[in-house]
Every structure is written in C-alpha cells, then in structure tokens.
Enzyme design. Structure first.
Site, PDB file in Angstrom:
ATOM      1  N   HIS A  38      56.054   6.896   3.360  1.00 38.47           N
ATOM      2  CA  HIS A  38      55.894   8.304   2.967  1.00 38.47           C
ATOM      3  C   HIS A  38      55.963   9.218   4.184  1.00 38.47           C
ATOM      4  O   HIS A  38      55.902   8.755   5.313  1.00 38.47           O
ATOM      5  CB  HIS A  38      54.585   8.528   2.209  1.00 38.47           C
ATOM      6  CG  HIS A  38      53.343   8.363   3.033  1.00 38.47           C
ATOM      7  ND1 HIS A  38      52.650   7.178   3.118  1.00 38.47           N
ATOM      8  CD2 HIS A  38      52.650   9.238   3.808  1.00 38.47           C
ATOM      9  CE1 HIS A  38      51.592   7.333   3.903  1.00 38.47           C
ATOM     10  NE2 HIS A  38      51.571   8.584   4.336  1.00 38.47           N
TER      11      HIS A  38
ATOM     12  N   GLU B 241      52.926  12.981   1.055  1.00 37.35           N
ATOM     13  CA  GLU B 241      51.494  13.159   1.198  1.00 37.35           C
ATOM     14  C   GLU B 241      51.244  14.575   1.698  1.00 37.35           C
ATOM     15  O   GLU B 241      51.939  15.035   2.600  1.00 37.35           O
ATOM     16  CB  GLU B 241      50.907  12.157   2.206  1.00 37.35           C
ATOM     17  CG  GLU B 241      49.417  12.318   2.415  1.00 37.35           C
ATOM     18  CD  GLU B 241      48.848  11.350   3.461  1.00 37.35           C
ATOM     19  OE1 GLU B 241      47.619  11.166   3.474  1.00 37.35           O
ATOM     20  OE2 GLU B 241      49.630  10.805   4.274  1.00 37.35           O
TER      21      GLU B 241
ATOM     22  N   HIS C 136      52.795  13.311   9.869  1.00 34.51           N
ATOM     23  CA  HIS C 136      53.198  11.959  10.256  1.00 34.51           C
ATOM     24  C   HIS C 136      54.238  11.394   9.307  1.00 34.51           C
ATOM     25  O   HIS C 136      54.418  11.880   8.199  1.00 34.51           O
ATOM     26  CB  HIS C 136      52.001  11.001  10.356  1.00 34.51           C
ATOM     27  CG  HIS C 136      51.296  10.738   9.061  1.00 34.51           C
ATOM     28  ND1 HIS C 136      50.200  11.478   8.651  1.00 34.51           N
ATOM     29  CD2 HIS C 136      51.508   9.822   8.082  1.00 34.51           C
ATOM     30  CE1 HIS C 136      49.778  11.014   7.490  1.00 34.51           C
ATOM     31  NE2 HIS C 136      50.558  10.009   7.115  1.00 34.51           N
TER      32      HIS C 136
END
Length: 134
Positions: free
Chosen positions: A79, A130, A7
């Site tokens: 992020h 991440e 994502h």
C-alpha cells in the site's frame, strides 16, 4: 485533501533479511522491528530524505499480510500512505463520493501512533491506500 506521501509499504516474508538488504546493500537507516498486533504485522521503517519505506511481515497466519503473500509469494508493494489533516472529515468526504473504507470505517491506531484508515484498492486503480492523520 491528501497531503504528503508518508510511506510506501512492502510486504516481505522475512523482515530481518529484508532489513539487511536495505541496511547493507542500500546503506539505509532501518528502525527496530515493532509488532502491531491490532494490524497483524511486524513493521520496520526505512527513513529516506523525503519519505519512508515500511516493511511488513505477517504476525500470525490470519494476518492480512499472510494472505497477501499467499497471492504474491515474492512479496511486493502492499500500500501507499498519504497524510490528511483531518482523518474523519477525509473519511466522510470519501464515503460521500462513493469510495469504500475498509473495516468498520473507524480509524485504528497505526504504526506511528496516529489514526489510520484504509481505502478499497478497487476504488483507487488497484492500489490499497492508507490515510494517516498528520
């Protein structure tokens, strides 16, 4: 080492209003909000055919997203998240190559119920990364 893009996360001040933009303006499928106290955020996911968009709203004044919004009042990309097959071996490989893992270095449970780690943006061209266990 990295797998697919899981994502892209966008920090927002008002998750309900941002969700409506994606739902009504773009015709996207938007999940219900979920509070993640351990991370200090409320999240929704917008499902796309090939990935997801995560909207992040601060959950309290101490949230890292609240601090991000102080610096970026209009919000914006926070992020990107990549999947990895083995988060602990990925962490060890990254640390051995000089990358910095944020926090204690131990994975926390993320929004998908899987272990996640964050990598320092200064080590990745100004982008917070991440990693999520696939």
């Amino acid at each position: 080492m990295i797998g697919r893009l899981n994502h892209v996360a966008i920090a927002v001040r008002d998750i309900a209003a941002a969700s409506e933009v994606y739902r009504k303006t773009l015709g996207a499928e938007v999940s219900e909000p979920e509070s993640l106290e351990e991370h200090g955020v409320t999240v929704v996911f917008i499902t796309l055919p090939n990935t997801k968009i995560e909207l992040l709203e601060p959950l309290g004044g101490e949230s890292p997203i609240a601090r991000f919004l102080e610096k970026n009042p209009d919000g914006g990309m926070h992020h990107i998240c990549y999947e990895v097959d083995d988060i602990l071996s990925a962490r060890d490989r990254l640390v051995n190559s000089g990358a910095r893992v944020l926090g204690s270095g131990e994975p926390k449970t993320g929004a998908h119920g899987k272990p996640v780690l964050f990598l320092h943006p200064k080590d990745f061209n100004g982008t917070l990364i991440e990693l999520e266990q696939a």
